[in-house]
Design a protein around this motif. Structure first.
Motif, PDB file in Angstrom:
ATOM      1  N   TRP A  31       0.822  -1.211   0.000  1.00 13.54           N
ATOM      2  CA  TRP A  31       0.000   0.000   0.000  1.00 13.54           C
ATOM      3  C   TRP A  31       0.857   1.262   0.000  1.00 13.54           C
ATOM      4  O   TRP A  31       0.672   2.155  -0.833  1.00 13.54           O
ATOM      5  N   TRP A  32       1.804   1.319   0.917  1.00 10.50           N
ATOM      6  CA  TRP A  32       2.603   2.530   1.031  1.00 10.50           C
ATOM      7  C   TRP A  32       3.584   2.693  -0.125  1.00 10.50           C
ATOM      8  O   TRP A  32       3.908   3.812  -0.530  1.00 10.50           O
ATOM      9  N   ASN A  33       4.020   1.584  -0.700  1.00  7.48           N
ATOM     10  CA  ASN A  33       4.869   1.684  -1.885  1.00  7.48           C
ATOM     11  C   ASN A  33       4.073   2.270  -3.048  1.00  7.48           C
ATOM     12  O   ASN A  33       4.574   3.141  -3.777  1.00  7.48           O
ATOM     13  N   ALA A  34       2.832   1.821  -3.195  1.00 11.20           N
ATOM     14  CA  ALA A  34       1.983   2.346  -4.265  1.00 11.20           C
ATOM     15  C   ALA A  34       1.673   3.823  -4.053  1.00 11.20           C
ATOM     16  O   ALA A  34       1.708   4.628  -4.990  1.00 11.20           O
ATOM     17  N   VAL A  35       1.373   4.194  -2.815  1.00 13.37           N
ATOM     18  CA  VAL A  35       1.074   5.596  -2.504  1.00 13.37           C
ATOM     19  C   VAL A  35       2.304   6.470  -2.762  1.00 13.37           C
ATOM     20  O   VAL A  35       2.214   7.530  -3.394  1.00 13.37           O
ATOM     21  N   GLY A  36       3.455   6.031  -2.280  1.00 14.69           N
ATOM     22  CA  GLY A  36       4.676   6.806  -2.478  1.00 14.69           C
ATOM     23  C   GLY A  36       5.027   6.973  -3.940  1.00 14.69           C
ATOM     24  O   GLY A  36       5.435   8.061  -4.386  1.00 14.69           O
ATOM     25  N   SER A  37       4.842   5.917  -4.729  1.00 15.16           N
ATOM     26  CA  SER A  37       5.150   5.989  -6.155  1.00 15.16           C
ATOM     27  C   SER A  37       4.218   6.953  -6.875  1.00 15.16           C
ATOM     28  O   SER A  37       4.649   7.766  -7.702  1.00 15.16           O
ATOM     29  N   ALA A  38       2.932   6.902  -6.548  1.00 13.42           N
ATOM     30  CA  ALA A  38       1.958   7.782  -7.202  1.00 13.42           C
ATOM     31  C   ALA A  38       2.208   9.248  -6.866  1.00 13.42           C
ATOM     32  O   ALA A  38       2.080  10.126  -7.729  1.00 13.42           O
ATOM     33  N   LEU A  39       2.576   9.511  -5.625  1.00 10.63           N
ATOM     34  CA  LEU A  39       2.849  10.891  -5.227  1.00 10.63           C
ATOM     35  C   LEU A  39       4.082  11.435  -5.939  1.00 10.63           C
ATOM     36  O   LEU A  39       4.192  12.634  -6.198  1.00 10.63           O
ATOM     37  N   ASN A  40       5.016  10.545  -6.284  1.00  8.94           N
ATOM     38  CA  ASN A  40       6.246  10.985  -6.948  1.00  8.94           C
ATOM     39  C   ASN A  40       6.065  11.091  -8.464  1.00  8.94           C
ATOM     40  O   ASN A  40       6.454  12.087  -9.082  1.00  8.94           O
ATOM     41  N   LEU A  41       5.483  10.058  -9.065  1.00  9.41           N
ATOM     42  CA  LEU A  41       5.381  10.009 -10.524  1.00  9.41           C
ATOM     43  C   LEU A  41       4.106  10.646 -11.052  1.00  9.41           C
ATOM     44  O   LEU A  41       3.972  10.881 -12.252  1.00  9.41           O
ATOM     45  N   GLY A  42       3.150  10.922 -10.165  1.00 10.20           N
ATOM     46  CA  GLY A  42       1.862  11.418 -10.606  1.00 10.20           C
ATOM     47  C   GLY A  42       0.930  10.267 -10.944  1.00 10.20           C
ATOM     48  O   GLY A  42       1.354   9.125 -11.111  1.00 10.20           O
ATOM     49  N   HIS A  43      -0.346  10.575 -11.015  1.00 13.48           N
ATOM     50  CA  HIS A  43      -1.362   9.551 -11.283  1.00 13.48           C
ATOM     51  C   HIS A  43      -2.372  10.138 -12.239  1.00 13.48           C
ATOM     52  O   HIS A  43      -3.023  11.141 -11.918  1.00 13.48           O
ATOM     53  N   GLN A  44      -2.498   9.529 -13.416  1.00 16.42           N
ATOM     54  CA  GLN A  44      -3.372  10.091 -14.446  1.00 16.42           C
ATOM     55  C   GLN A  44      -4.644   9.280 -14.649  1.00 16.42           C
ATOM     56  O   GLN A  44      -5.301   9.398 -15.681  1.00 16.42           O
TER      57      GLN A  44
END
Length: 512
Positions: free
Chosen positions: A185-198
């Motif tokens: 969960w936190w890996n997914a959240v951290g990645s989305a906050l960094n790379l953006g989520h479209q």
């Protein structure tokens, strides 16, 4: 609902966006509703085998929808996934199955023979075969009647263990890394906050092995973000480039050797990538600077990342905005991750090399039934990766080496001690030392230096044949050199960094 519990991620996607395409392969395409139904049906069959909450279930399968459906079905039962590296030898896989105390083995049609050999060696292991019926677009277990009254879980306990994934430590002895849902969960959240989520427009192309954390974590991002993924069984540069051009791929995860092949195919076909490709995540070790510069000249959005199994894939990632300004950097830690550089137990300042240490909810709490290894590697919540790097004045990480002796070949981690241990089981071998050698195709390949017992007539060819019986193919030394006694320090420790100097001392060799 308990505060540490969340609704099942796939079920929520099926509820919110039932008709949205969730996954596609060359054979099949499913919406979130279809994928969810497949997982529920397979879970009932798995329950009929006696698989339940806490059961450790090994999965031997290639990339494809049977693997994906099985992952989600096990989540519904609260069972623990143990993905097997399909490249390991039978001997290596048997060792892992015994070590993890797996109660069941699931395999697909590709690995029917290997699964049969495993069951013969481990007769108490429950075994079942996954099959994809393309006519009915259905994944099921062969000849297993479902238990339609099996209790299935509607929630995900973030503290529960999702998977146990084996990785070799610097000792070469494989250890089972505990991967929790919290980590995913936190890996997914951290990645989305960094790379953006479209959202609707994002599509992640998955061509890395699902038995590695990099691939498995994308399966979780698929249902946490509610985005589409494209899954290929194997990496094929032409197919990958075609998908990027024609199927709206926005993100892809690769290692350097894969990216090099993609660029070569791009040149051969005189093509360019469309603007829909917004991120090429590049992991698997320090990237060659010429490769990064080549991508920059083509306006290919390459983003370096650093991570390991213990960090649930990405831990540090370079923001797309910094890709050119910080060429060669792995970036800054994702939001949930803390990072520091430690040398001789002291936290060092900018531009000082040391061991990369990580802390946070996406970092593992330890190794399965390995309290000593856990205590050695993790102290006060800080994971000592063993990898060497430094932070610049702005806090950007530069990875100098993936563990001092680690060999990375085509994105696969190869530990010299594991190869040395296999060679030393031969009765004629007195000493063995292994290091990496640069290779234009794989980045690095392992080579071995061997000192034989007096009077031995063993040849390098014979020793390579012996090693092939005990090691996965990618771990077998590309060349073996017969040498005098190997270099050691005053305490008798092998000096691997000095092994290449033996090449100029009149050795025998044999390439595999």
């Amino acid at each position: 609902m308990n505060s540490t519990h969340l609704p099942n991620w796939l079920q929520r996607c099926a509820d919110n966006t039932p008709r949205k395409l969730a996954i596609s392969t060359p054979e099949i395409a499913w919406t979130f509703a279809e994928l969810n139904l497949q997982a529920l049906q397979l879970a009932q069959q798995l329950a009929a085998l006696g698989i339940k909450q806490g059961s450790r279930v090994a999965l031997l399968a290639s990339n494809g929808v049977p693997f994906v459906v099985c992952v989600h079905a096990l989540i519904r039962l609260g069972a623990i996934l143990v993905p097997l590296n399909v490249r390991l030898t039978l001997e290596e896989q048997l060792w892992l199955l015994r070590d993890v105390e797996a109660m069941a083995l699931l395999s697909d049609s590709t690995y029917t023979e290997r699964a049969a050999a495993i069951q013969q060696a481990l007769p108490t292991l429950t075994r079942a075969r996954l099959q994809l019926e393309t006519a009915t677009r259905h994944v099921s277990l062969h000849n297993v009647t479902p238990d339609q009254h099996a209790p299935l879980l509607d929630e995900i306990d973030l503290e529960a263990t999702h998977a146990i994934m084996y990785t070799s430590g610097t000792t070469g002895i494989p250890k089972g890394v505990i991967i929790t849902y919290k980590m995913q969960w936190w890996n997914a959240v951290g990645s989305a906050l960094n790379l953006g989520h479209q959202g609707e427009s994002d599509c992640w192309l998955l061509c890395m092995p699902l038995f590695h954390i990099g691939g498995l974590s994308i399966l979780m991002k698929n249902v946490i973000y509610g985005i589409r993924i494209i899954v290929y069984e194997k990496f094929d540069a032409a197919l990958v480039n075609q998908a990027i051009r024609e199927q709206g791929v926005s993100i892809i995860s690769v290692v350097a050797v894969m990216l090099q092949r993609m660029l070569a195919e791009l040149d051969a076909s005189h093509q360019r990538y469309p603007s829909t490709l917004r991120c090429v995540l590049l992991g698997g070790g320090p990237a060659p600077r010429p490769l990064l510069e080549d991508c920059a000249s083509r306006d290919i959005p390459v983003v370096q990342t650093y991570g390991l199994t213990e960090s649930c894939s990405q831990a540090v990632t370079l923001s797309p905005a910094d890709a050119l300004r910080k060429l060669g950097s792995a970036g800054r830690p994702l939001l949930p991750v803390q990072l520091r550089i430690v040398d001789e137990s002291v936290v060092v300042g900018p531009n000082q090399p040391g061991v990369i240490c990580l802390k946070g909810p996406s970092i593992t709490a330890g190794y399965d039934h390995r309290p000593d290894a856990t205590a050695t590697t993790i102290q006060d919540g800080w994971l000592a990766t063993g990898d060497i790097g430094y932070l610049d004045e702005e806090g950007y990480l530069y990875v100098l080496d993936r563990r001092s002796d680690l060999i990375i070949s085509g994105g696969e981690n190869i530990y010299p001690a594991e190869i040395e241990a296999a060679l030393l089981t031969h009765p004629d071998v007195a000493e063995a030392g292994v290091c990496g050698q640069s290779d234009p195709q794989w980045g690095q390949v392992p080579i071995a230096f061997v000192h034989l017992h007096p009077g031995s007539t063993l040849t390098p060819t014979e020793l390579i044949a012996y090693a092939t019986q005990h090691l996965a193919r990618y771990k077998v030394p590309r060349a073996i050199y017969l040498t005098p006694p190997l270099p050691r320090n005053s305490s008798g420790k092998l000096l691997r960094r000095e092994l290449p100097t033996l090449l100029s001392r009149g050795t025998q060799r044999k390439s595999s």
